[in-house]
Design a protein around this motif. Structure first.
Motif, PDB file in Angstrom:
ATOM      1  N   ASN A  84     -28.294 -12.521  54.836  1.00  0.00           N
ATOM      2  CA  ASN A  84     -28.960 -13.643  55.505  1.00  0.00           C
ATOM      3  C   ASN A  84     -28.618 -13.709  56.982  1.00  0.00           C
ATOM      4  OD1 ASN A  84     -26.310 -14.560  54.061  1.00  0.00           O
ATOM      5  ND2 ASN A  84     -26.500 -15.873  55.848  1.00  0.00           N
TER       6      ASN A  84
ATOM      7  N   ASP B 295     -30.854 -18.170  53.176  1.00  0.00           N
ATOM      8  CA  ASP B 295     -29.804 -17.337  52.568  1.00  0.00           C
ATOM      9  C   ASP B 295     -30.400 -16.315  51.600  1.00  0.00           C
ATOM     10  OD1 ASP B 295     -27.216 -16.405  52.042  1.00  0.00           O
ATOM     11  OD2 ASP B 295     -26.960 -17.771  50.342  1.00  0.00           O
TER      12      ASP B 295
ATOM     13  N   GLU C 197     -23.583 -15.139  48.703  1.00  0.00           N
ATOM     14  CA  GLU C 197     -22.527 -14.639  49.591  1.00  0.00           C
ATOM     15  C   GLU C 197     -23.130 -14.402  50.949  1.00  0.00           C
ATOM     16  OE1 GLU C 197     -19.094 -11.239  49.652  1.00  0.00           O
ATOM     17  OE2 GLU C 197     -19.897 -12.057  47.846  1.00  0.00           O
TER      18      GLU C 197
HETATM   19 CA    CA Z   1     -25.581 -14.932  51.929  1.00  0.00          CA
END
Ligand code: CA
Length: 715
Positions: free
Chosen positions: A284, A329, A715
């Motif tokens: 992201n 994300d 993550e």
């Molecule tokens: Ca991420």
């Protein structure tokens, strides 16, 4: 080497901060161990008895050609042996099995070697990652796997080291710092070895890093090349043509690059020997909310993309960006696999990925041409992918600009995250650990860069209030394995639903799909064709990692790391283990240990409502990421603060929050960000939460799907 000398060497190595193994197997010193060569890796599918590399072979299909355990025999599959780990943290590691030895990484980047016949621990390596570094790791102190080459085992550590270990002893051979620790990088992903080079990426896209992947000489640790995934300082000349292309899609001015921009290569690194290309998945943007890095909404290459590189030099070859101008994300980091598929009556060598954004992508491996992009799960951020441009057709409301919240699906947990998928050439199906998770996207209008905690540009605590305010909005976080036809672009069957994150899968020539069943605590086997559930084992704990299969002395085994996400909580007894199963296996777990979670015992709730509200805001910003929205974690990763004795002592609470009393466990001081009044407000908020929970207890944590922060899955 006698024991005294070993201990002496351990002491020396500890001094040199390389860490050391705890035990050694003298009899394993004879003969090659982890004798993995270029030829063996290229022909890994010809050695179905072994599991030589992270995804089973370079194609990373996680398909075992063993069939002793099959649809008929699986009913007698039982525990052959198990080994306890020294932690109650979540386990994400895929083991390797090489010439009689199992190698597996666990939390805090530790590595174990087990004699696969007896289950005896041969050695353990602890890189001694400083506890304080834990605060820089977004989503659990996990490690997803190791690599092997020419007698060495390679592991990436949470603090950014790549360490080569002697496969016979666990002693470090070399250690390289792959990141600059002035930045908040972490490594949780598995290295891969291609042509004598160890490839490793890193994580940190929620903090403030610039993503890249690097190659190191497997024998010496010398850095050979590095490919950045996004451009750097726009006032400087681009490092190469790829960065020149990427820079045109980012702002020419501004400070966005000073916090890195994101694009981390934290999981997928796949090599295809046929096209001789390396495929990386990029993460992201930083911050998540694009407006705070690029108000003009450029594409921001190479965020959320699959990028093909030359493995020898790291040179760019092609890219496909899944989510231009990522705002959610939507890492394109999940597991990339290579396969031969017949599409539209033509044979294709393809790469495939079930992306976090909910689309299943099939691309031509050599050129990156888009062949298929189908929604493999429900979604509301886009209505499809334009096949001509390759761009998603976005729902305009999904960008949550102008202060309007958007209840997004998939949320940042992803339609599929890191949990390994598998592919069976027998059925032609991909088995996706599928997640359905909503998340309310709410801009944080006061966002500024922070040196501790996330840099997201959104209200990360929004799930704590949005669904209470909007009870009719859909809200869930659940998962199941989905059998997906990548050519037809449609679902064939789906397994049982569990609450919370999905678990990895393994397909086998026995016509089976094994799945780690997440919070259900079941390790399961399904009929790969029909989805009929044929077998399960109660793992006594949550399980999310991918399993492997191997053969030793004529017996097929299935091995999987378990542990984590269990209802008991951070202080519950430890059931994090390596499980090894075979037909007729008769081993049993010890009975569950008695455990009662600490009671809800808050002091008198006397704070003014405005103090509680201020505490809720600070908590949502700084604490919720680890300790859970609403003050209560789902799993075993971090303590449940509604039950801590520290609720009774502001002084003790301040010692932890402001003075770093528990820094060694990853809870560093927040004094650079918070003042004493903030700490008092957070305490008041937690007392208020605990008081409310006591009067109306929530359902058991394992069933707590709604109104929970995403944990582990992003993550
Ligand atoms: Ca991420």
């Amino acid at each position: 080497m006698n024991r005294t000398r070993i201990l002496g060497l351990c002491a020396l190595l500890s001094l040199s901060l390389l860490g050391c193994q705890k035990a050694k197997s003298p009899d394993k010193a004879q003969g090659p161990v982890a004798n993995v060569t270029a030829d063996r890796l290229l022909k890994a599918t010809d050695e179905p008895s072994q599991w030589l590399t992270h995804g089973g072979s370079y194609e990373e299909q996680r398909y075992s050609r063993l069939a002793q355990v099959n649809r008929e025999t699986v009913k007698t599959l039982g525990l052959s042996w198990f080994a306890d780990y020294d932690t109650n943290l979540s386990q994400a590691g895929t083991p390797l099995f090489i010439d009689g030895v199992l190698y597996v990484s666990t939390a805090w980047s530790k590595v174990y070697a087990f004699d696969a016949k007896t289950g005896k621990a041969l050695w353990q390596y602890d890189p001694k990652v400083p506890g304080e570094w834990g605060i820089n790791v977004c989503c659990g102190l996990v490690n997803r796997g190791v690599a092997a080459w020419n007698g060495k085992i390679y592991v990436g550590t949470l603090d950014g080291r790549l360490v080569a270990l002697d496969a016979r002893t666990g002693a470090p051979v070399w250690s390289m710092q792959t990141t600059d620790n002035a930045w908040r990088y972490a490594i949780t992903g598995a290295p891969r070895v291609v042509k004598g080079k160890v490839l490793i990426g890193n994580a940190g896209g929620e903090n403030d890093v610039r993503g890249y992947v690097s190659a190191y000489d497997a024998e010496t640790g010398k850095q050979l090349w590095r490919f950045y995934t996004i451009p750097g300082d726009p006032s400087q000349p681009p490092e190469n043509d790829a960065m020149k292309m990427a820079a045109a899609t980012w702002p020419k001015t501004g400070d966005w690059w000073k916090i890195g921009g994101g694009g981390t290569v934290w999981d997928a690194i796949t090599y295809d020997p046929v096209s001789d290309l390396l495929y990386i998945g990029t993460g992201n943007g930083t911050p998540w909310n694009q407006r705070f890095r690029d108000a003009k909404h450029g594409d921001n290459l190479f965020l959320a993309s699959i990028v093909a590189l030359k493995p020898d030099t790291g040179e760019y070859v092609w890219h496909y960006q899944q989510t231009p101008g990522d705002n959610w994300d939507f890492d394109a980091t999940p597991h990339i696999m290579v396969a031969n598929l017949k599409i539209d009556d033509a044979d294709h060598r393809v790469v495939m990925q079930a992306s976090k954004n909910g689309f299943f992508y099939v691309l031509d491996a050599a050129k990156g041409t888009l062949l298929r992009a189908d929604a493999f799960t429900e979604m509301n951020w886009a209505t499809g992918v334009d096949k001509k441009t390759g761009r998603p057709i976005e729902n305009k409301a999904a960008r949550y600009q102008d202060g309007k919240p958007f209840n997004g699906l998939p949320g940042p947990q992803g339609g599929h995250a890191w949990h390994p998928m598998s592919y069976s050439p027998d059925t032609g199906l991909v088995y996706i650990p599928t997640q359905e998770a909503y998340f309310p996207w709410v801009e944080d209008p006061k966002y500024t860069h922070r040196k501790v905690g996330y840099n997201l540009g959104i209200d990360f605590g929004a799930p704590g209030w949005f669904y209470q305010k909007n009870p009719k909005e859909k809200n869930a976080f659940q998962s199941y394995v989905k059998a997906w036809d990548p050519v037809a672009g449609k679902e064939v069957w789906r397994g049982e639903v569990s609450q919370g994150p999905a678990g990895g899968t393994l397909a086998t020539a026995g016509g089976l799909v094994f799945q780690s069943g997440g919070s259900s605590q079941e390790f399961r086997a399904y009929d790969a064709k029909t989805g009929e559930k044929l077998w399960h084992l109660d793992a006594q704990t949550g399980l999310v990692a991918g399993a492997i299969s191997y053969e030793l002395d004529g017996q097929q085994y299935v091995a999987v790391s378990v542990g984590g996400n269990m209802p008991g909580g951070y202080f519950a007894p430890n059931y994090s283990r390596l499980l090894v199963l075979s037909l007729g296996g008769k081993a049993t777990f010890p009975p569950l240990k008695d455990y009662t979670p600490p009671p809800l015992d808050p002091p008198a709730n006397t704070a003014a409502p405005e103090v509680v509200a201020a505490g809720a805001a600070v908590y949502g910003k700084y604490c919720a990421a680890c300790h859970g929205v609403n003050g209560q974690t789902r799993g075993a990763t971090f303590p449940d603060l509604t039950r801590t004795p520290l609720l009774h002592t502001q002084e003790g609470f301040n010692q932890v929050v402001l003075q770093g009393a528990r820094a060694a466990k990853g809870m560093v001081s927040f004094a650079t960000e918070l003042k004493a009044e903030d700490s008092a407000a957070v305490l008041a908020y937690l007392v208020d939460r605990a008081t409310q929970m006591k009067s109306a207890p929530p359902p058991p944590a394992g069933l707590l799907a709604p109104r929970e922060a995403p944990k582990q899955a992003h993550e």
